[in-house]
Design a protein around this motif. Sequence first.
Motif, short mmCIF file in Angstrom:
data_model
loop_
_atom_site.label_atom_id
_atom_site.label_comp_id
_atom_site.label_asym_id
_atom_site.label_seq_id
_atom_site.Cartn_x
_atom_site.Cartn_y
_atom_site.Cartn_z
N SER A 1 0.63 -14.75 -1.06
CA SER A 1 1.20 -13.77 0.03
C SER A 1 1.36 -12.29 -1.02
CB SER A 1 2.75 -13.91 0.03
OG SER A 1 3.26 -13.14 0.83
N MET A 2 1.16 -12.41 -2.54
CA MET A 2 1.28 -11.32 -2.99
C MET A 2 -0.20 -10.57 -2.86
SD MET A 2 4.11 -10.29 -4.04
CE MET A 2 4.89 -11.08 -2.77
N VAL A 3 -1.22 -11.45 -2.67
CA VAL A 3 -2.76 -10.84 -2.54
C VAL A 3 -2.71 -9.73 -1.63
CG1 VAL A 3 -4.89 -11.25 -1.46
CG2 VAL A 3 -4.07 -12.89 -3.24
N GLY A 4 -1.73 -9.81 -0.51
CA GLY A 4 -2.03 -8.70 0.50
C GLY A 4 -1.36 -7.55 -0.35
N MET A 5 -0.07 -7.76 -0.83
CA MET A 5 0.45 -6.33 -1.36
C MET A 5 -0.32 -5.76 -2.55
SD MET A 5 4.55 -6.28 -2.80
CE MET A 5 5.12 -6.65 -1.16
N GLN A 6 -0.77 -6.63 -3.29
CA GLN A 6 -1.66 -6.02 -4.49
C GLN A 6 -3.05 -5.43 -3.78
OE1 GLN A 6 -1.67 -9.62 -6.53
NE2 GLN A 6 0.24 -9.21 -7.82
N LEU A 7 -3.64 -6.00 -2.90
CA LEU A 7 -4.86 -5.35 -2.16
C LEU A 7 -4.55 -4.14 -1.69
CD1 LEU A 7 -7.69 -5.86 -1.84
CD2 LEU A 7 -7.21 -6.86 0.29
N GLY A 8 -3.18 -4.08 -0.90
CA GLY A 8 -2.91 -2.57 -0.41
C GLY A 8 -2.52 -1.71 -1.37
N GLY A 9 -1.98 -2.21 -2.33
CA GLY A 9 -1.40 -1.36 -3.68
C GLY A 9 -2.84 -0.73 -4.40
N PHE B 1 0.61 10.92 2.60
CA PHE B 1 2.01 10.42 3.02
C PHE B 1 1.94 9.90 4.41
CE2 PHE B 1 3.29 13.48 -0.30
CZ PHE B 1 3.77 12.92 -1.18
N GLN B 2 1.17 10.59 5.35
CA GLN B 2 1.27 10.34 6.63
C GLN B 2 0.40 8.96 6.58
OE1 GLN B 2 -0.72 13.57 8.52
NE2 GLN B 2 1.18 14.91 8.26
N PHE B 3 -0.68 8.87 5.99
CA PHE B 3 -1.66 7.60 6.07
C PHE B 3 -0.60 6.53 5.55
CE2 PHE B 3 -4.53 4.95 3.22
CZ PHE B 3 -5.27 4.48 4.34
N TRP B 4 0.10 6.64 4.27
CA TRP B 4 0.64 5.61 3.68
C TRP B 4 1.91 4.93 4.65
CZ3 TRP B 4 0.53 8.75 -1.23
CH2 TRP B 4 -0.77 8.78 -1.59
N ALA C 1 0.97 -1.15 -0.14
CA ALA C 1 0.09 0.09 -0.04
C ALA C 1 0.77 1.31 -0.10
CB ALA C 1 -0.92 -0.16 1.33
N CYS C 2 1.96 1.16 0.71
CA CYS C 2 2.67 2.48 0.99
C CYS C 2 3.36 2.67 -0.13
CB CYS C 2 3.61 2.40 2.03
SG CYS C 2 4.76 3.80 2.44
N VAL C 3 4.47 1.72 -0.77
CA VAL C 3 5.20 1.91 -1.96
C VAL C 3 4.53 2.16 -3.25
CG1 VAL C 3 5.55 -0.52 -2.60
CG2 VAL C 3 7.35 1.02 -2.71
N ASN C 4 3.27 1.52 -3.44
CA ASN C 4 2.80 1.82 -4.87
C ASN C 4 2.19 3.28 -4.86
OD1 ASN C 4 1.78 0.52 -7.27
ND2 ASN C 4 -0.18 0.81 -6.41
N SER C 5 1.38 3.37 -3.72
CA SER C 5 0.72 4.74 -3.69
C SER C 5 1.77 5.96 -3.58
CB SER C 5 -0.11 4.88 -2.36
OG SER C 5 -1.20 3.80 -2.05
N MET C 6 2.60 5.74 -2.80
CA MET C 6 3.73 7.04 -2.74
C MET C 6 4.39 7.15 -4.10
SD MET C 6 7.25 7.35 -2.50
CE MET C 6 8.05 5.83 -1.92
N LEU C 7 4.65 6.00 -4.93
CA LEU C 7 5.24 6.33 -5.90
C LEU C 7 4.37 6.99 -7.12
CD1 LEU C 7 7.50 2.88 -6.28
CD2 LEU C 7 8.10 5.39 -6.26
#
Length: 400
Positions: free
Chosen positions: A345-353, A372-375, A228-234
């Motif tokens: 495991s990637m389900v979590g990463m992709q759902l967050g992203g 940015f604070q949220f992510w 969620a953080c890395v995909n959103s921030m970029l």
Amino acid sequence: MSNTGKWALWALMIGTAGLATAAPRMALAVMLPEIREQLELSLFQTGLIWGADVLTGVVSSVLGGTLSDRYGARTSLVVACIGTGFFGMARGLVPEFGWLLACSFLTGPFINLIPLNLHKAGAQFFPRRQLSISNAGVSVGMASGFMLGAITAATYLSPWLGSWRLVLALFGSLGILFGCVWLFIPKRTGVDRVAEHAAGHNFTAGLQHVAKLWDIRLMTLANFGYGACVNSMLGYVPLFLRNVGWAGPRADLAVSLFHVASLVATLPFSVWSDRSGHRRSFMLAGSISLSLATFAIPLVANQSVFAVMVVAGLMRDAFMSIMITRLMESEGVGPAYAGSAMGLSMVGMQLGGAVAPAAGNALAALGPGRPFQFWSLLALSAAALFWLVGDRRGPEDSAS
């Protein structure tokens, strides 16, 4: 397989990760301001476009991981690369937001399967003692592709080709090309070996097996916050920097530095984790550094943003390599269940992203730094969960 053949396939894995997966994704990110202006999109709609292919990847990762265990990595890569290229090209033909969103959704099931199957392919022809090197190759390819897309897409390719549409068509054609190359990889290399081993299994047997493993459950939850953080921030940084007065090429340079740092650090950190055996320490460091850097982006001024982006990116792809290696080392996984374990495991990463970009962008109404604070908090929650995952080194077996 000969040693030369093994490293030739490793080079193909790097190229596929970079040019068929990472470069088109980052190209879309840095061209979003141009796309937003031409199609008259809101900030929320822009976030939906950026997260759409990740959202459909949530379902495709589970099914794709199981299919990969059943039919093999080579076959899965052929389908995934060609599908990514076709629907990626289609995004350049759309007349308005609805069609762009639909094509982005359809790209997701394919583009998200490519890294998963590249890691699985490596697990099939690299010995366990070289598993981090194999996974690091995919991460190096991803970092190189992200850097290439960030540097070239908006600043050079779009002006040269005349439109963001043709840039998407160019990268789509590369996906189709790599799919054709994988089609001609002979089966005797062993890249489809696990397909024969798992052919008699029930379709959901692998998924049911890995879903019972405690490490896989923890890492799935942790990956939600990290992704969620890395995909959103970029996706948001180029828009944020332009909105505070940065020129387009300078804003793109900040994103490029993230990927340059990641590219330079991937192999050293991966080798270090192999020698130390402490995977958890690296996963913690990657999550915490990402959280702190993301929180700092709206607080720093001028050139300091470049330094913060370097800190954010330093462990990004090394984190992915080490995390996936730790996933494969989990008791009860191994090459036979690698696809199912990575898929779940990637389900979590992709759902967050998928959900976090639009959710965070909506908070921009409360202040430009709120997203940015949220992510950042989401990445910090990932670190807390990775703390619960222990270190485990599997036996030094060989891939034949």
